[in-house]
Enzyme design. Structure first.
Site, PDB file in Angstrom:
ATOM      1  N   ARG A  21       0.831  -1.207   0.000  1.00  0.00           N
ATOM      2  CA  ARG A  21       0.000   0.000   0.000  1.00  0.00           C
ATOM      3  C   ARG A  21       0.869   1.263   0.000  1.00  0.00           C
ATOM      4  NH1 ARG A  21      -2.634  -4.302   1.897  1.00  0.00           N
ATOM      5  NH2 ARG A  21      -4.917  -4.365   2.051  1.00  0.00           N
ATOM      6  N   GLN A 164      -8.371  -7.618   0.552  1.00  0.00           N
ATOM      7  CA  GLN A 164      -7.914  -7.344  -0.811  1.00  0.00           C
ATOM      8  C   GLN A 164      -9.061  -6.831  -1.669  1.00  0.00           C
ATOM      9  OE1 GLN A 164      -6.006 -10.951  -2.140  1.00  0.00           O
ATOM     10  NE2 GLN A 164      -4.186 -10.583  -0.904  1.00  0.00           N
ATOM     11  N   ASP A 317      -3.657 -15.344   7.855  1.00  0.00           N
ATOM     12  CA  ASP A 317      -2.418 -15.891   7.299  1.00  0.00           C
ATOM     13  C   ASP A 317      -1.628 -16.716   8.314  1.00  0.00           C
ATOM     14  OD1 ASP A 317      -2.928 -14.718   4.840  1.00  0.00           O
ATOM     15  OD2 ASP A 317      -1.839 -12.878   5.342  1.00  0.00           O
TER      16      ASP A 317
HETATM   17  C1  S3P Z   1      -4.071  -9.139   2.429  1.00  0.00           C
HETATM   18  C2  S3P Z   1      -5.312  -9.663   2.714  1.00  0.00           C
HETATM   19  C3  S3P Z   1      -5.545 -11.086   2.985  1.00  0.00           C
HETATM   20  C4  S3P Z   1      -4.244 -11.814   3.302  1.00  0.00           C
HETATM   21  C5  S3P Z   1      -3.132 -11.451   2.353  1.00  0.00           C
HETATM   22  C6  S3P Z   1      -2.858  -9.969   2.401  1.00  0.00           C
HETATM   23  C7  S3P Z   1      -3.954  -7.687   2.155  1.00  0.00           C
HETATM   24  O1  S3P Z   1      -6.099 -11.691   1.836  1.00  0.00           O
HETATM   25  O2  S3P Z   1      -4.452 -13.214   3.277  1.00  0.00           O
HETATM   26  O3  S3P Z   1      -1.952 -12.151   2.672  1.00  0.00           O
HETATM   27  O4  S3P Z   1      -2.821  -7.160   2.154  1.00  0.00           O
HETATM   28  O5  S3P Z   1      -4.992  -7.033   1.963  1.00  0.00           O
HETATM   29  P1  S3P Z   1      -7.684 -11.732   1.567  1.00  0.00           P
HETATM   30  O6  S3P Z   1      -8.129 -10.368   1.208  1.00  0.00           O
HETATM   31  O7  S3P Z   1      -7.842 -12.696   0.412  1.00  0.00           O
HETATM   32  O8  S3P Z   1      -8.302 -12.254   2.833  1.00  0.00           O
END
Ligand code: S3P
Length: 434
Positions: A21, A164, A317
């Site tokens: 980000r 995400q 995670d």
């Molecule tokens: C993340 C969101 C999570 C996580 C990934 C990083 C992020 O995924 O598992 O390692 O940086 O927004 P999901 O949005 O699929 O839950």
């Protein structure tokens, strides 16, 4: 690999989510942003390469400080070549969001793991905003995204708990006229909200009181971002491996410095404490707008627990390494509500169940979680090779399982570790007290 108690102090690399980000938002601000503590893993470097390909000037100084000159909201340029995303789902989904509201076209490619992961979850809202996306069957990579400018502001309720997807829509909103609204029924990591506010974006977060945890996020688009100085805190998802390593290795006592403890990320530490783990937070403070502390972790006799599924988003995670802790705890650990683990870099329920059974753990796989009967502190037999399926967290979790095994654990492929934690092995070796 260490063979005795783990002792010493370490500092894990910068947070992966925050690093992605930081690069993306700096690349959209006009003027120079500086970033220290950036994670220099392959996933984040894929984001840096993509932002360069779309016009940002991104340079790493010899002292490890990254300097970014952005193009301005709406200023992304058409990339000349496909954006190569490697193993990185975060790069792919967040960049799809950014590009969706720019009048440019980009194609996305990835490795075998990423090419098997679902992108339909971002294709749906971004198409509603006007982007034209054609993908391989079932919404997989490779795909081509033709952005739309001006895009259409939408109100989107997340069908899956995914930071995400939330972030993809929020990033698309930046160059969209009017107000784009995302509703998340369950809170997920909020780094995008925090950092966007820091960059001067117009973001409003409303906690809906009557409904448990539901949040409404409104982004008003076409607002300029102001360049920032960002310090990236240590990644709690990387610290997790060392916390479990110290808890399960007799005689261990380690300090992990500068660990990000944003409540939307810190669920694992809470569960490990419920299991009887000794994890102390020292010198709590703020780094880069995020809560941070040093963690003092001592070997502890762990007990199995029923993990509250409501905690899942805040430790999504960390389940692979929690399964390792559960394998050597006393009694039964049950987990549920973890369907999302099947669509991570690998099917993490299946991969961990098979890998742990192979090295002597007692594991029952359910549709939405694992049930693990621990050894009560006795070591696992060990052996292998455990199959990592191009998944860094499987590789690191099984390396940690090796510490609590008689014969050690062999891992078939350690190369994926470089996606998120290039110095993992070196740091682990540095804690060897023998
Ligand atoms: C993340 C969101 C999570 C996580 C990934 C990083 C992020 O995924 O598992 O390692 O940086 O927004 P999901 O949005 O699929 O839950």
């Amino acid at each position: 690999m260490p063979s005795g108690p783990l002792k010493g102090r370490i500092r894990v690399p910068g947070d992966k989510s925050i690093s992605h980000r930081a690069l993306m938002l700096s690349a959209l601000a006009i003027g120079e942003s500086t970033i220290t503590g950036l994670l220099e893993g392959e996933d984040v470097l894929a984001t840096a390469a993509a932002m360069r390909a779309m016009g940002a000037d991104i340079v790493r100084g010899d002292d490890g400080t990254w300097r970014v000159h952005g193009v301005g909201v709406g200023g992304l340029l058409q990339p000349e070549a496909p954006l190569e995303m490697g193993n990185s789902g975060t790069s792919t989904r967040l960049l799809m969001g950014l590009i969706a509201s720019h009048g440019i076209t980009a194609s996305f490619t990835g490795d075998a793991s990423l090419s098997g992961r679902p992108m339909g979850r971002v294709i749906t809202p971004l198409s509603q905003m006007g982007a034209d996306i054609s993908s391989a069957p079932e919404g997989r990579l490779p795909l081509i995204l033709r952005g739309m400018s001006p895009a259409i502001p939408i109100t989107y309720r997340l069908p899956v708990a995914s930071a995400q997807v939330k972030s993809a829509v929020m990033l698309a909103a930046l160059n969209t006229p009017g107000i784009t609204t995302v509703i998340e029924p369950v809170p997920t990591r909020d780094h995008s909200e925090r950092m966007l506010k820091g960059f001067g974006a117009d973001v409003e977060v409303e906690e809906v009181e009557e409904v448990d945890g539901e949040r409404v996020i409104r982004v008003r688009g076409e607002v300029d971002l102001q360049p920032q100085t960002i310090e990236v805190p240590g990644d709690p998802s990387s610290a997790a491996f060392f916390a479990v390593a110290a808890l399960i290795t007799p005689g261990s006592e380690i300090t992990i410095e500068n660990v990000g403890l944003n409540p939307t990320r810190a669920g694992l530490f809470e569960v490990l404490r419920q299991m009887g783990g000794s994890i102390e937070e020292i010198d709590p403070r703020e780094v880069g707008g995020e809560p941070v502390a040093d963690l003092l972790v001592k070997h502890s006799a762990l007990k199995g627990v029923a993990v509250d599924p409501a905690l899942a988003p805040s430790m999504i995670d960390e389940f692979p390494v929690l399964f390792v802790a559960a394998s050597v705890a006393e009694g039964r650990t049950t987990t549920s509500g973890l369907e999302e683990l099947r669509v991570k870099e690998s099917d993490r329920l299946d991969a961990m169940a098979k890998a742990l059974e192979l090295v002597g753990a007692t594991v029952a796989q359910q549709e939405d979680g694992l049930i693990i009967d621990g050894t009560g502190g006795e070591p696992l037999a060990g052996g292998g090779p455990a199959t990592t399926h191009l998944d860094h967290r499987i590789a690191m979790s099984m390396a940690i399982a090796g510490l609590a095994s008689t014969a050690g654990v062999e891992v078939d492929d350690t190369s994926p570790i470089a996606t998120s934690f290039p110095n993992f092995e070196r740091l682990l070796t540095s804690l060897d007290s023998k």
